[in-house]
Design a protein around this motif. Structure first.
Motif, short mmCIF file in Angstrom:
data_model
loop_
_atom_site.label_atom_id
_atom_site.label_comp_id
_atom_site.label_asym_id
_atom_site.label_seq_id
_atom_site.Cartn_x
_atom_site.Cartn_y
_atom_site.Cartn_z
N LEU A 260 0.84 -1.20 0.00
CA LEU A 260 0.00 0.00 0.00
C LEU A 260 0.87 1.25 0.00
CD1 LEU A 260 -2.78 1.29 0.13
CD2 LEU A 260 -2.70 1.07 2.63
N GLU A 261 1.94 1.24 0.78
CA GLU A 261 2.86 2.37 0.80
C GLU A 261 3.51 2.57 -0.57
OE1 GLU A 261 4.40 4.47 3.84
OE2 GLU A 261 2.22 4.32 3.61
N GLU A 262 3.90 1.48 -1.20
CA GLU A 262 4.54 1.56 -2.52
C GLU A 262 3.60 2.17 -3.55
OE1 GLU A 262 5.70 -1.58 -6.00
OE2 GLU A 262 6.27 -2.13 -3.95
N VAL A 263 2.34 1.72 -3.55
CA VAL A 263 1.36 2.23 -4.51
C VAL A 263 1.05 3.69 -4.21
CG1 VAL A 263 -1.05 2.04 -5.26
CG2 VAL A 263 0.36 -0.01 -5.04
N ARG A 264 0.87 4.04 -2.94
CA ARG A 264 0.62 5.44 -2.58
C ARG A 264 1.78 6.33 -3.00
NH1 ARG A 264 -1.89 4.72 3.54
NH2 ARG A 264 -4.08 5.15 2.98
N HIS A 265 3.00 5.87 -2.80
CA HIS A 265 4.19 6.64 -3.19
C HIS A 265 4.18 6.90 -4.70
CE1 HIS A 265 8.89 6.65 -3.50
NE2 HIS A 265 8.37 7.81 -3.84
N MET A 266 3.97 5.83 -5.47
CA MET A 266 3.99 5.96 -6.92
C MET A 266 2.90 6.91 -7.41
SD MET A 266 3.75 2.92 -9.74
CE MET A 266 2.21 2.34 -9.07
N LEU A 267 1.69 6.76 -6.89
CA LEU A 267 0.59 7.62 -7.32
C LEU A 267 0.79 9.06 -6.88
CD1 LEU A 267 -2.43 5.24 -6.62
CD2 LEU A 267 -1.42 5.80 -8.84
N ALA A 268 1.35 9.26 -5.69
CA ALA A 268 1.61 10.62 -5.21
C ALA A 268 2.56 11.34 -6.15
CB ALA A 268 2.17 10.58 -3.79
N VAL A 269 3.63 10.65 -6.54
CA VAL A 269 4.60 11.25 -7.46
C VAL A 269 3.94 11.59 -8.79
CG1 VAL A 269 6.66 10.73 -8.83
CG2 VAL A 269 6.63 10.20 -6.39
N GLN A 270 3.11 10.68 -9.31
CA GLN A 270 2.44 10.93 -10.59
C GLN A 270 1.51 12.14 -10.49
OE1 GLN A 270 0.46 7.36 -11.80
NE2 GLN A 270 2.35 6.25 -12.21
N HIS A 271 0.74 12.21 -9.42
CA HIS A 271 -0.20 13.33 -9.26
C HIS A 271 0.54 14.66 -9.12
CE1 HIS A 271 -3.73 10.93 -9.20
NE2 HIS A 271 -3.54 10.38 -8.03
N LEU A 272 1.64 14.66 -8.38
CA LEU A 272 2.39 15.90 -8.20
C LEU A 272 3.04 16.35 -9.50
CD1 LEU A 272 3.96 15.16 -4.71
CD2 LEU A 272 2.31 16.97 -5.21
N LYS A 273 3.50 15.40 -10.29
CA LYS A 273 4.06 15.74 -11.59
C LYS A 273 2.98 16.27 -12.53
CE LYS A 273 7.91 12.41 -11.71
NZ LYS A 273 8.41 11.17 -12.37
N GLY A 274 1.76 15.72 -12.38
CA GLY A 274 0.69 16.10 -13.28
C GLY A 274 0.17 17.51 -13.08
N GLN A 275 0.36 18.08 -11.90
CA GLN A 275 0.01 19.49 -11.63
C GLN A 275 -1.49 19.75 -11.69
OE1 GLN A 275 2.45 21.84 -10.91
NE2 GLN A 275 4.13 20.42 -11.22
N GLN A 276 -2.33 18.72 -11.72
CA GLN A 276 -3.77 18.93 -11.88
C GLN A 276 -4.51 19.00 -10.55
OE1 GLN A 276 -5.13 19.43 -15.04
NE2 GLN A 276 -2.96 19.46 -15.56
N LEU A 277 -4.09 18.23 -9.56
CA LEU A 277 -4.77 18.17 -8.27
C LEU A 277 -3.99 18.97 -7.23
CD1 LEU A 277 -5.66 14.36 -8.09
CD2 LEU A 277 -7.10 16.23 -8.90
N SER A 278 -4.72 19.56 -6.30
CA SER A 278 -4.06 20.23 -5.18
C SER A 278 -3.47 19.18 -4.26
CB SER A 278 -5.06 21.09 -4.41
OG SER A 278 -5.99 20.26 -3.71
N ILE A 279 -2.55 19.57 -3.40
CA ILE A 279 -1.94 18.62 -2.48
C ILE A 279 -2.98 18.05 -1.54
CG2 ILE A 279 -0.30 18.43 -0.55
CD1 ILE A 279 1.50 20.39 -2.08
N PHE A 298 5.22 11.52 2.58
CA PHE A 298 5.95 11.89 1.36
C PHE A 298 7.39 12.29 1.67
CE2 PHE A 298 7.14 14.24 -2.42
CZ PHE A 298 6.58 13.46 -3.42
N LYS A 299 7.59 12.97 2.77
CA LYS A 299 8.97 13.32 3.16
C LYS A 299 9.78 12.06 3.46
CE LYS A 299 10.22 16.90 5.41
NZ LYS A 299 10.46 17.93 6.44
N ARG A 300 9.12 11.05 3.98
CA ARG A 300 9.82 9.77 4.23
C ARG A 300 10.20 9.11 2.91
NH1 ARG A 300 6.03 7.64 6.82
NH2 ARG A 300 5.23 6.11 5.33
N TRP A 301 9.33 9.24 1.89
CA TRP A 301 9.60 8.61 0.59
C TRP A 301 10.64 9.36 -0.21
CZ3 TRP A 301 3.65 8.87 -0.40
CH2 TRP A 301 3.01 7.87 0.34
N GLU A 302 10.50 10.68 -0.31
CA GLU A 302 11.31 11.46 -1.24
C GLU A 302 12.29 12.41 -0.56
OE1 GLU A 302 11.48 11.29 -4.53
OE2 GLU A 302 9.96 9.72 -4.72
N GLY A 303 12.18 12.57 0.74
CA GLY A 303 13.11 13.44 1.45
C GLY A 303 12.74 14.90 1.42
N VAL A 304 11.66 15.25 0.73
CA VAL A 304 11.20 16.64 0.66
C VAL A 304 9.67 16.64 0.80
CG1 VAL A 304 13.08 17.44 -0.81
CG2 VAL A 304 10.98 16.58 -1.86
#
Length: 315
Positions: A260-279, A298-304
């Motif tokens: 679940l963490e892996e899928v959430r991480h991947m989707l979070a990155v995709q959504h943030l790159k897409g610029q369509q949805l607010s945080i 997210f900070k645990r996943w990407e460090g930022v």
């Protein structure tokens, strides 16, 4: 491209004969290593497009044959949605109807990192070309969308797709007008289609038996990303008890929580790159009731923080 292919494959412990063996599959880790090294040694950022252009209908086996005998575009798209796993486990396929168009959506099933642009461009171009073939060039794809940032070779992509191509979107795939979906195709052969579809189903069932439980759970989570099922519900989908599912995942060195963490991480990155949805919207879509919890994850996943990551993507 004048690259030493045997040497490239040997770094992953493979030979060209191994790739010719239709009974042999590649682990995702091996595939990722080969793609990363391929991008490095060719120094060709558009490598995915060049691969996708070469994967014509006769390279897709029974799935390509079934598509060629489809009665309508709708039937062909349903075919890809059901049987994409016969050709690749790198993506799942779904669709939605919106604003008079059918959007065929491709979701990665693994965090892809640096190879994401090449892989997604290759797969989407392959399927688009296949639809062009079975419709004799009358597919009428109105636009292609990618959730990845726009690459330097975007103009080449537009030339190869022969339609509008937009990057930095909230989804990856392409759109087709609804009114063309049920127009009969000249290559249709109902009997051949049904037989090919049955063979695809048998192949898919066979592959499912050989697929790890972790991969099967990951696919379930991706298919239901707008409302992730709990461990108990997921186990029920596989006709297992939660305890048995937990034990099988542990045997594979994984767990429901990790997946679940892996899928959430991947989707979070995709959504943030897409610029369509607010945080806040991204946090909610991923099942976080508190935006602060999403920020910490997210900070645990990407460090930022998510906002900083989005700024980096925009830059």
């Amino acid at each position: 491209m004048n690259i030493d292919v045997p040497h490239w494959l040997a770094q992953a412990g493979l030979t060209e004969a191994d790739l010719a063996d239709s009974t042999r599959g590649l682990s995702y880790q091996t595939f990722q290593r080969l793609m990363s090294e391929g991008l490095r040694i060719t120094n060709e950022p558009a490598l995915g497009l060049l691969v996708g252009e070469r994967l014509r209908i006769n390279t897709h086996g029974m799935l390509g044959y079934a598509a060629m005998n489809s009665g309508t575009l709708r039937q062909a798209m349903d075919l890809f949605e059901r049987f994409i796993g016969v050709r690749t486990t790198l993506v799942s396929v779904s669709h939605r109807i919106r604003d008079g168009e059918l959007e065929l959506i491709f979701e990665p099933t693994h965090p892809m990192g640096e190879i994401e642009t090449a892989v997604m461009e290759a797969i989407v171009l392959t399927v688009k070309n296949l639809l062009d073939h079975i419709t004799m060039g009358q597919c009428q794809v109105t636009r292609v969308c990618f959730s990845i940032p726009e690459p330097e070779h975007a103009s080449l992509a537009r030339d190869m797709f022969k339609c509008e191509v937009h990057y930095g979107q909230s989804w990856t795939g392409f759109a087709v007008p609804v009114h063309v979906l049920d127009e009969p195709l000249s290559t249709a052969d109902p009997a051949s289609f049904e037989e090919a579809a049955r063979i695809c189903q048998r192949e898919l069932d066979k592959r499912a038996e050989q697929t790890s439980m972790s991969a099967r759970v990951r696919r379930i989570l991706l298919e239901r990303q707008n409302g992730f099922p709990s461990l108990q519900v997921t186990a029920r989908l596989f006709h297992l008890t939660p305890r048995t599912l937990h034990r099988r995942l542990l045997d594979e060195g994984s767990s429901y929580h990790d997946l679940l963490e892996e899928v959430r991480h991947m989707l979070a990155v995709q959504h943030l790159k897409g610029q369509q949805l607010s945080i806040q919207e991204i946090a909610y879509s991923l099942g976080y009731n508190d935006q602060a919890n999403f920020r910490r994850a997210f900070k645990r996943w990407e460090g930022v923080a998510p906002s900083a990551y989005r700024d980096q993507c925009s830059a």
